[in-house]
Enzyme design. Sequence first.
Site, mmCIF file in Angstrom:
data_model
loop_
_atom_site.group_PDB
_atom_site.id
_atom_site.type_symbol
_atom_site.label_atom_id
_atom_site.label_comp_id
_atom_site.label_asym_id
_atom_site.label_seq_id
_atom_site.Cartn_x
_atom_site.Cartn_y
_atom_site.Cartn_z
ATOM 1 N N LYS A 116 48.480 46.869 40.355
ATOM 2 C CA LYS A 116 47.442 46.763 39.314
ATOM 3 C C LYS A 116 46.184 46.525 39.888
ATOM 4 O O LYS A 116 45.889 45.314 40.325
ATOM 5 C CB LYS A 116 47.855 45.704 38.364
ATOM 6 C CG LYS A 116 47.090 45.756 36.888
ATOM 7 C CD LYS A 116 46.476 44.453 36.523
ATOM 8 C CE LYS A 116 45.479 43.895 37.146
ATOM 9 N NZ LYS A 116 44.105 44.538 36.723
ATOM 10 N N GLU A 151 45.654 36.028 48.920
ATOM 11 C CA GLU A 151 44.304 36.215 49.613
ATOM 12 C C GLU A 151 43.269 35.943 48.827
ATOM 13 O O GLU A 151 42.708 36.705 47.922
ATOM 14 C CB GLU A 151 44.354 37.437 50.327
ATOM 15 C CG GLU A 151 45.462 37.956 51.024
ATOM 16 C CD GLU A 151 45.412 37.618 52.537
ATOM 17 O OE1 GLU A 151 44.378 37.035 52.762
ATOM 18 O OE2 GLU A 151 46.579 37.377 53.043
ATOM 19 N N CYS A 163 34.371 38.886 50.988
ATOM 20 C CA CYS A 163 35.332 37.534 50.937
ATOM 21 C C CYS A 163 35.191 37.017 52.160
ATOM 22 O O CYS A 163 35.087 35.545 52.299
ATOM 23 C CB CYS A 163 36.832 37.711 50.739
ATOM 24 S SG CYS A 163 37.657 38.736 51.939
ATOM 25 N N GLU A 192 31.911 29.156 46.033
ATOM 26 C CA GLU A 192 31.908 30.800 46.432
ATOM 27 C C GLU A 192 30.930 31.420 45.436
ATOM 28 O O GLU A 192 31.216 31.440 44.213
ATOM 29 C CB GLU A 192 33.086 31.457 46.683
ATOM 30 C CG GLU A 192 33.163 33.009 46.935
ATOM 31 C CD GLU A 192 34.298 33.574 46.959
ATOM 32 O OE1 GLU A 192 35.160 33.409 45.706
ATOM 33 O OE2 GLU A 192 34.729 34.164 47.918
HETATM 34 P P1 NAP Z 1 39.928 37.837 39.929
HETATM 35 O O1 NAP Z 1 39.194 37.499 38.841
HETATM 36 O O2 NAP Z 1 40.795 36.818 40.320
HETATM 37 O O3 NAP Z 1 40.557 39.082 39.785
HETATM 38 C C1 NAP Z 1 41.351 39.686 40.795
HETATM 39 C C2 NAP Z 1 42.410 40.547 40.045
HETATM 40 O O4 NAP Z 1 43.212 39.753 39.509
HETATM 41 C C3 NAP Z 1 41.967 41.667 39.204
HETATM 42 O O5 NAP Z 1 42.940 42.705 39.380
HETATM 43 C C4 NAP Z 1 42.336 41.147 37.826
HETATM 44 O O6 NAP Z 1 42.285 42.079 36.751
HETATM 45 C C5 NAP Z 1 43.448 40.141 37.998
HETATM 46 N N1 NAP Z 1 43.556 39.151 37.050
HETATM 47 C C6 NAP Z 1 42.559 38.483 36.351
HETATM 48 N N2 NAP Z 1 43.270 37.724 35.549
HETATM 49 C C7 NAP Z 1 44.640 37.387 35.814
HETATM 50 C C8 NAP Z 1 45.689 36.775 35.529
HETATM 51 N N3 NAP Z 1 45.514 35.839 34.591
HETATM 52 N N4 NAP Z 1 46.843 37.017 35.927
HETATM 53 C C9 NAP Z 1 47.157 37.934 36.910
HETATM 54 N N5 NAP Z 1 45.908 38.780 37.563
HETATM 55 C C10 NAP Z 1 44.881 38.479 37.003
HETATM 56 O O7 NAP Z 1 38.869 37.905 41.309
HETATM 57 P P2 NAP Z 1 37.898 38.994 41.368
HETATM 58 O O8 NAP Z 1 36.694 38.052 40.881
HETATM 59 O O9 NAP Z 1 38.001 40.387 40.797
HETATM 60 O O10 NAP Z 1 37.600 39.093 42.925
HETATM 61 C C11 NAP Z 1 36.631 38.167 43.686
HETATM 62 C C12 NAP Z 1 37.570 37.412 44.403
HETATM 63 O O11 NAP Z 1 38.477 37.836 45.237
HETATM 64 C C13 NAP Z 1 36.519 36.303 45.293
HETATM 65 O O12 NAP Z 1 37.038 34.927 45.112
HETATM 66 C C14 NAP Z 1 36.888 36.868 46.921
HETATM 67 O O13 NAP Z 1 36.611 35.968 47.856
HETATM 68 C C15 NAP Z 1 38.331 37.088 46.475
HETATM 69 N N6 NAP Z 1 38.532 38.160 47.583
HETATM 70 C C16 NAP Z 1 39.490 37.441 48.648
HETATM 71 C C17 NAP Z 1 39.722 38.215 49.611
HETATM 72 C C18 NAP Z 1 40.851 37.933 50.901
HETATM 73 O O14 NAP Z 1 41.377 38.731 51.850
HETATM 74 N N7 NAP Z 1 41.062 36.874 51.014
HETATM 75 C C19 NAP Z 1 39.487 39.729 49.853
HETATM 76 C C20 NAP Z 1 38.549 40.081 48.837
HETATM 77 C C21 NAP Z 1 38.483 39.352 47.632
HETATM 78 P P3 NAP Z 1 40.872 42.243 35.829
HETATM 79 O O15 NAP Z 1 40.241 43.073 36.772
HETATM 80 O O16 NAP Z 1 41.750 43.136 34.839
HETATM 81 O O17 NAP Z 1 40.463 40.996 35.462
#
Ligand code: NAP
Length: 471
Positions: free
Chosen positions: A169, A244, A278, A378
């Site tokens: 997803k 991650e 990230c 962040e």
């Molecule tokens: P996010 O809001 O946590 O969303 C990531 C994914 O989770 C999306 O597919 C989102 O779907 C889904 N999601 C949202 N609510 C959920 C729930 N209750 N249960 C399960 N899945 C759910 O994060 P983001 O803002 O998109 O991404 C940015 C973050 O990712 C930053 O903190 C960044 O540091 C981190 N990141 C980490 C790495 C690493 O390798 N450590 C790499 C890249 C990014 P929807 O899109 O439908 O909301």
Amino acid sequence: MKRYEKLFINGQWVAAEGTGWTTLINPATEAPVAEVINASQADVDKAVKAARAAFSSWSQTSSAERAEYIRKLQKALEARKEELAIAISQTMGCPIKWARIIQVNCVAAFAKFADRAAEMDVEKQVNNSLVVREPVGVCAFITPWNYPLYQLIGKVAPALAAGCTMVLKPASITPLQDLIFAECVEEIGLPAGVFNLLTGKGGELGDALVTHPEVDMVSFTGSTGTGARIQRLAADSIKRVCLELGGKSPLIITEDAPLAEAVRSGVRDVMINSGQTCICQTRMLVPRSRYEEAVVLAKQYAEEMPVGAIDDENTDIGPLSSLAQRETVLKYIRAGLEEGAKLVTGGVERPEGFDKGAYVRPTIFRDVHNKMTIAQEEIFGPVIAMIPYDTIEEAIEIANDSKYGLSSGVWAANKEEGLKIARRIRAGQCYVNGGDFNYDAPLGGYKQSGNGREWGDFGIHEFYEIKSIQL
Ligand code: NAP
């Protein structure tokens, strides 16, 4: 406008049970790009059952067979690289010049997992026991929008190599490259059910995926808050969870480092992809004796990076991925100002000439203390906090004074000196004197940045169980 109304389940494009739609928006122009169907929880169940049914035969294929499928997939993706770059650029705002490099070049790394499939054949005789590796089972993958293809490959390629089946997803605002990937899966004839794709909202599908009794492992990349929730939900059924998560990475510049090179590299590291990387090093730690000089250089380097339209080949800095992300970043810039940090460049005003779109001016703060919000949280935007320090011990202490531990950097007089400091930073990665990103090296976090490793040989280790057979 193109409408994507089907999900890829069990090797076929099928009508969704869900009825809602997500409109994808170009964050540079605010114009709609496409509409994509939102899967429902009933679709989650269908996709997971397809992955479960496929597991018994896929898990028994030879590593050579799986390697062959992976190579074919890589070729199919290679043929569509420009389409992938455009899809990513238009939905998350990465300038096309950079999308081709930082978003799509990871396709080449896909084939590396063809070779790594043989890792599954490694066996060890221990006294009267034979220790073997077996695929962990059905995997649920949830990915974010910042490097959407890279996130897909980092999970799907090792899972295929290990003999796992999966349901993916992607982030709801950036699913196009995943839809292209599913078309490649269909084109090369990957056995039905091995790879399944659900588009839709994490808030609606996440719980059903993470708690599904037929899912053995969840691999999630995204924010620490969502990751923590997933880990709690998965605990009831003792699923393996690989997380991650976020970062607030430091860059330590030492007293005798080549300052101009170090500052330029540090500024570019954050500003490319508009700070939505990230692992980018958003806390720049500079010795007090060279602080004023570094501030002048940082201003110069940030201001010489062109902000522009995403289809302009000269653009270095595009918009943020969405208007919502823009609001988040502006909130942090305001917090920095309220807490007493001073602007070197940037701020809350729109970049000149951009009266719409999710643009934020590349922003650098000086006089930042590590306890300030902009040094602890962040931001995920083009914002750098320059923090002065007096001794290298203090710099290491500041670097480690974070709930995160995803990445880090050191610029020193030479690599040997840099390495000494790198060994003392509590983070999953460290870039010394501008070392290159390496797809063959593991990536993952310490502390609240996560608990698994992706990429490289370690990437596949997440996807197998170990069995002892006593003979
Ligand atoms: P996010 O809001 O946590 O969303 C990531 C994914 O989770 C999306 O597919 C989102 O779907 C889904 N999601 C949202 N609510 C959920 C729930 N209750 N249960 C399960 N899945 C759910 O994060 P983001 O803002 O998109 O991404 C940015 C973050 O990712 C930053 O903190 C960044 O540091 C981190 N990141 C980490 C790495 C690493 O390798 N450590 C790499 C890249 C990014 P929807 O899109 O439908 O909301």
